[in-house]
Write an enzyme that holds these catalytic residues in place. Structure first.
Site, PDB file in Angstrom:
ATOM      1  CB  THR A   1      -4.558  -3.386   8.258  1.00 35.46           C
ATOM      2  OG1 THR A   1      -4.835  -2.658   9.289  1.00 35.46           O
ATOM      3  CG2 THR A   1      -3.113  -2.941   7.579  1.00 35.46           C
TER       4      THR A   1
ATOM      5  NE  ARG B   1       5.799  -4.460   5.286  1.00 30.02           N
ATOM      6  CZ  ARG B   1       4.707  -3.798   5.847  1.00 30.02           C
ATOM      7  NH1 ARG B   1       4.380  -4.253   6.959  1.00 30.02           N
ATOM      8  NH2 ARG B   1       4.348  -2.692   5.251  1.00 30.02           N
TER       9      ARG B   1
ATOM     10  CG  ASP C   1       0.321   3.393   6.996  1.00 31.65           C
ATOM     11  OD1 ASP C   1      -0.608   2.823   6.108  1.00 31.65           O
ATOM     12  OD2 ASP C   1       1.606   2.998   6.962  1.00 31.65           O
TER      13      ASP C   1
ATOM     14  CE  LYS D   1      -2.446  -1.655   3.432  1.00 33.67           C
ATOM     15  NZ  LYS D   1      -1.805  -2.795   3.580  1.00 33.67           N
ATOM     16  CB  THR D   2       3.868   2.305   2.039  1.00 34.39           C
ATOM     17  OG1 THR D   2       3.071   2.085   2.927  1.00 34.39           O
ATOM     18  CG2 THR D   2       4.921   3.578   1.987  1.00 34.39           C
TER      19      THR D   2
END
Length: 366
Positions: free
Chosen positions: A170, A229, A121, A76-77
């Site tokens: 999330t 990640r 975020d 997402k980032t």
């Protein structure tokens, strides 16, 4: 340290200069893709987002606000930074927990330039007063600054230049409907396939200067829980293991040995995952058992078990969340090499025994 007094910062300050010193931090900062064409996986979201951005650029306007949802670690980032790069605009990054007062948000919004991208975020964790201010800013590009207190307080409208909010969460269900409805595009990121993770790992290995075989990359990808990640983190640990043990290439044997050392098994389950399953099966005969009781037996906080371990265990079919509590499935018993107790038609494994799962299948739809 942040670049601004409001604890936000500009992401362009983090961009690595390719001509700089070749230390590892430069390579790790470069692991994020810079353009949509470099973003592997999520083809539907990438195609939709590309259309939105291309249309806005052709019209010469700022695109609609974008909401990105999905589990942690899926990009997402990275997508937020890609949006700014595709629009050729700077990006300001902050988070919901950092905005606890409307004044915090007003300070950020008032400093935005025209066309700038604001990335929030964990947007669902913003304070309610800040959320209400954000409604007006996103829709009318205006905020009302309150001057004074009590009966003498005055609202001064402050006009804002057009900008784009990119929110990441999330837990999209925790967003209030008025805020969620103000996003013109909503993209949900799903877990990655093993092939997509392998492509990401090949790219990351090249950027980190790690020589790896296809079998070694596949071994890491298969244990990465569908999350880039985690895949990149495991790649770095396997690289460390290979270097310490004198291996010049990350191959399948070195990948297996390294991941076993770091308690990541062939299905991607780590120490906490196996602890939850072993406690559920060995101490509670497969359940059902309540979350709090299970967490105490594992030695973790209930929130940790619920948010860290359970999503993957449920998705892969090792665990059921029933109205009576958590229950192990036959696949969980098989993975641990244990024999489930005989079903007695009462508690103690009833749900697990009655659930029929074909061999090799255990993935549940969300």
């Amino acid at each position: 340290m942040s670049d601004y007094d409001d604890d936000s910062y500009e992401a362009t300050a983090r961009i690595v200069d390719p001509g700089g010193a070749p230390d590892e931090r430069h390579f790790e900062a470069a692991l994020r893709p810079r353009r949509l064409a470099e973003f592997p996986g999520q083809p539907r979201v990438s195609e939709q987002l590309g259309l939105v951005l291309a249309a806005a650029k052709r019209r010469g306007t700022t695109p609609d606000h974008v909401l990105l949802s999905g589990p942690p670690g899926l990009g997402k980032t990275s997508l937020a930074m890609i949006i700014a790069a595709e629009l050729e605009q700077p990006i300001r990054i902050t988070s919901g927990p950092a905005i606890q007062h409307a004044g915090d948000l007003a300070a950020i919004l008032s400093s935005l330039a025209e066309g700038e991208v604001l990335f929030l975020d964990e947007i669902h964790r913003m304070a309610r007063a800040a959320e209400e201010m954000l409604y007006l800013a996103m829709e009318d590009f205006r905020v009302d600054v309150i001057v004074g207190k009590g009966p003498g307080a005055t609202a001064i409208p402050l006009e804002l230049p057009p900008f784009t909010v990119v929110g990441a969460t999330t837990r999209a269900g925790l967003l209030p409907a008025p805020l969620r409805d103000r996003f013109g595009f909503t993209g949900h990121l799903d877990f990655y396939s093993a092939d997509d993770l392998a492509a990401i790992l090949h790219r990351s290995a090249g950027l980190l200067g790690v020589e790896a075989t296809r079998q070694g990359i596949a071994e890491i990808a298969g244990r990465s829980r569908g999350t880039p990640r985690i895949a990149n983190r495991l790649l770095r640990r396997v690289r460390d293991y290979a270097q310490i043990h004198g291996a010049e290439v990350v191959d399948q044997p070195s990948a297996k040995a390294a991941l076993e050392l770091f308690d990541v098994d062939a299905k991607g389950l780590d120490r906490l995952d196996r602890g939850v399953l072993e406690t559920l099966c060995r101490r509670f005969a497969g359940g059902p058992v309540g979350l709090t009781t299970l967490a105490v037996a594992v030695g973790e906080e209930p929130d940790t078990v619920e948010t860290v371990a359970e999503p993957y265990l449920v998705r892969e079919g090792y665990l059921l969340r029933t109205p009576r509590g958590r229950t192990a499935t036959p696949q969980a018993w098989q993975h641990l090499g244990l024999t489930p107790p005989a079903s007695d038609g009462q508690d103690g494994g009833t749900w697990a025994q009655q659930l029929s799962l074909p061999d090799g299948e255990g993935r549940f739809s969300d």
